[in-house]
Design a protein around this motif. Structure first.
Motif, mmCIF file in Angstrom:
data_model
loop_
_atom_site.group_PDB
_atom_site.id
_atom_site.type_symbol
_atom_site.label_atom_id
_atom_site.label_comp_id
_atom_site.label_asym_id
_atom_site.label_seq_id
_atom_site.Cartn_x
_atom_site.Cartn_y
_atom_site.Cartn_z
ATOM 1 N N ASN A 1 0.804 -1.229 0.000
ATOM 2 C CA ASN A 1 0.000 0.000 0.000
ATOM 3 C C ASN A 1 0.832 1.271 0.000
ATOM 4 N N TYR A 2 1.999 1.232 0.679
ATOM 5 C CA TYR A 2 2.755 2.463 0.878
ATOM 6 C C TYR A 2 4.176 2.440 0.317
ATOM 7 N N GLY A 3 4.808 1.288 0.361
ATOM 8 C CA GLY A 3 6.233 1.267 0.048
ATOM 9 C C GLY A 3 7.013 1.746 1.259
ATOM 10 N N LEU A 4 8.286 1.463 1.293
ATOM 11 C CA LEU A 4 9.108 1.761 2.464
ATOM 12 C C LEU A 4 9.214 3.262 2.725
ATOM 13 N N GLU A 5 9.401 4.050 1.666
ATOM 14 C CA GLU A 5 9.612 5.487 1.845
ATOM 15 C C GLU A 5 8.374 6.181 2.393
ATOM 16 N N LYS A 6 7.200 5.878 1.838
ATOM 17 C CA LYS A 6 5.976 6.519 2.308
ATOM 18 C C LYS A 6 5.600 6.022 3.697
ATOM 19 N N LEU A 7 5.879 4.756 3.961
ATOM 20 C CA LEU A 7 5.582 4.190 5.278
ATOM 21 C C LEU A 7 6.327 4.958 6.364
ATOM 22 N N ASP B 1 6.946 7.998 6.523
ATOM 23 C CA ASP B 1 6.386 9.333 6.750
ATOM 24 C C ASP B 1 4.997 9.320 7.383
ATOM 25 N N LEU B 2 4.401 8.129 7.553
ATOM 26 C CA LEU B 2 3.056 8.059 8.115
ATOM 27 C C LEU B 2 3.059 8.443 9.594
ATOM 28 N N SER B 3 2.011 9.116 10.001
ATOM 29 C CA SER B 3 1.851 9.488 11.409
ATOM 30 C C SER B 3 1.326 8.290 12.205
ATOM 31 N N MET B 4 1.325 8.432 13.507
ATOM 32 C CA MET B 4 0.769 7.382 14.367
ATOM 33 C C MET B 4 -0.678 7.093 13.976
ATOM 34 N N GLY B 5 -1.456 8.137 13.768
ATOM 35 C CA GLY B 5 -2.867 7.961 13.409
ATOM 36 C C GLY B 5 -3.040 7.272 12.071
ATOM 37 N N GLU B 6 -2.237 7.651 11.091
ATOM 38 C CA GLU B 6 -2.338 7.037 9.759
ATOM 39 C C GLU B 6 -1.950 5.570 9.796
ATOM 40 N N LEU B 7 -0.944 5.229 10.575
ATOM 41 C CA LEU B 7 -0.535 3.826 10.705
ATOM 42 C C LEU B 7 -1.652 2.982 11.304
ATOM 43 N N GLN B 8 -2.354 3.528 12.291
ATOM 44 C CA GLN B 8 -3.384 2.771 12.995
ATOM 45 C C GLN B 8 -4.665 2.592 12.184
ATOM 46 N N LYS B 9 -4.734 3.244 11.045
ATOM 47 C CA LYS B 9 -5.881 3.021 10.158
ATOM 48 C C LYS B 9 -5.760 1.700 9.408
ATOM 49 N N ASN B 10 -4.590 1.090 9.488
ATOM 50 C CA ASN B 10 -4.362 -0.191 8.816
ATOM 51 C C ASN B 10 -4.712 -1.350 9.742
ATOM 52 N N GLU B 11 -5.424 -2.322 9.195
ATOM 53 C CA GLU B 11 -5.839 -3.486 9.978
ATOM 54 C C GLU B 11 -4.630 -4.182 10.593
ATOM 55 N N GLY B 12 -4.706 -4.449 11.874
ATOM 56 C CA GLY B 12 -3.632 -5.160 12.561
ATOM 57 C C GLY B 12 -2.583 -4.255 13.174
ATOM 58 N N ILE B 13 -2.714 -2.947 12.973
ATOM 59 C CA ILE B 13 -1.738 -2.002 13.528
ATOM 60 C C ILE B 13 -2.415 -1.143 14.600
ATOM 61 N N GLN C 1 6.251 1.042 17.373
ATOM 62 C CA GLN C 1 7.414 0.264 16.953
ATOM 63 C C GLN C 1 7.887 0.687 15.561
ATOM 64 N N ILE C 2 6.945 0.880 14.661
ATOM 65 C CA ILE C 2 7.294 1.289 13.296
ATOM 66 C C ILE C 2 7.938 2.668 13.302
ATOM 67 N N LYS C 3 7.338 3.605 14.040
ATOM 68 C CA LYS C 3 7.894 4.957 14.117
ATOM 69 C C LYS C 3 9.291 4.927 14.750
ATOM 70 N N ALA C 4 9.487 4.073 15.751
ATOM 71 C CA ALA C 4 10.779 3.990 16.434
ATOM 72 C C ALA C 4 11.871 3.476 15.497
ATOM 73 N N VAL C 5 11.527 2.495 14.659
ATOM 74 C CA VAL C 5 12.506 1.941 13.710
ATOM 75 C C VAL C 5 12.995 3.024 12.757
ATOM 76 N N PHE C 6 12.068 3.779 12.192
ATOM 77 C CA PHE C 6 12.459 4.809 11.235
ATOM 78 C C PHE C 6 13.180 5.973 11.915
ATOM 79 N N GLU C 7 12.829 6.267 13.158
ATOM 80 C CA GLU C 7 13.527 7.321 13.890
ATOM 81 C C GLU C 7 14.979 6.919 14.165
ATOM 82 N N LEU C 8 15.203 5.663 14.507
ATOM 83 C CA LEU C 8 16.573 5.176 14.705
ATOM 84 C C LEU C 8 17.381 5.279 13.417
#
Length: 223
Positions: free
Chosen positions: A53-59, A61-73, A80-87
């Motif tokens: 749906n997003y690809g690595l680059e767009k993923l 840039d997603l906010s916490m709210g946008e990530l949680q719109k996906n089933e299972g997140i 966890q996803i935001k922390a990985v990209f921040e590191l």
């Protein structure tokens, strides 16, 4: 199907141990980090959907709210996803500490990820030492560049304080068109003249876009 129901040789963890991280897809690497899926969907399926749906680059840039719109997140997995990209971002910045500038490409790579909001223009100042290494950078202004609002005193005050040997101006064009405007040229000319008086050279003015850049020096406009 759960991850544990997969053939052992197809499980991300087994493939990681057998072939190394580089052998795994981005979805499989993310699945190793998130670990558990939901009752109706295993984590590998969830991660495959995210990448599709997003690809690595767009993923990234997603906010916490946008990530949680996906089933299972939920909140925990979104963090966890935001922390990985921040590191990853911090590692990139750390590796670029004291980066030596040899060309406008080096400036572009140094600034990658450092503009807090790409929808607005940001003017940065890079302070360089005698080896052309970036000692630090300062955000000078936000908004459309205007020669009447950029006073040489404010630009060179920090350069003098940092004992910079030279400086480089960098600003982004949200439109993606990196051709300099008349205001860009006026600001550059003004600061070049001021630098020659106080003997702190303006080495370049680099305009950045999404995937490209424009260098005043490389286009022989820094006179």
């Amino acid at each position: 199907m759960r991850i544990h129901d997969l053939d052992p040789h197809e499980r991300p963890s087994e493939r990681f141990l057998h072939s190394g991280a580089s052998a795994l897809s981005s979805a499989e690497l993310l699945a190793l980090i998130l670990k558990t899926g939901t009752k109706g969907k295993n984590i590998l399926d969830t991660c495959n959907e995210l990448m599709s749906n997003y690809g690595l680059e767009k993923l990234a840039d997603l906010s916490m709210g946008e990530l949680q719109k996906n089933e299972g997140i939920g909140p925990a997995k979104a963090m966890q996803i935001k922390a990985v990209f921040e590191l990853h971002k911090r590692l990139h910045f750390r590796r670029n500490t004291n980066k030596k500038v040899r060309s406008a490409r080096d400036v572009y790579e140094y600034m990658n990820g450092r503009v807090p909001d790409e929808s607005k223009e940001h003017l940065f100042l890079l302070h360089l030492n005698t080896k052309n290494q970036v000692m630090r950078h300062d955000l000078i202004s936000v908004g459309t560049l205007n020669a009447s609002l950029i006073h040489p005193r404010e630009i060179y005050k920090s350069a003098i304080r940092e004992s910079a040997n030279a400086i480089i101006l960098v600003h982004n064009h949200p439109s993606g068109d990196v051709e300099p405007s008349n205001a860009d040229k006026q600001v550059t000319s003004l600061l070049k003249q001021a630098g020659s008086i106080i003997q702190i050279e303006l080495l370049d003015h680099v305009i950045t876009g999404k995937d490209t850049w424009f260098s005043f020096r490389e286009h022989s406009l820094l006179v």
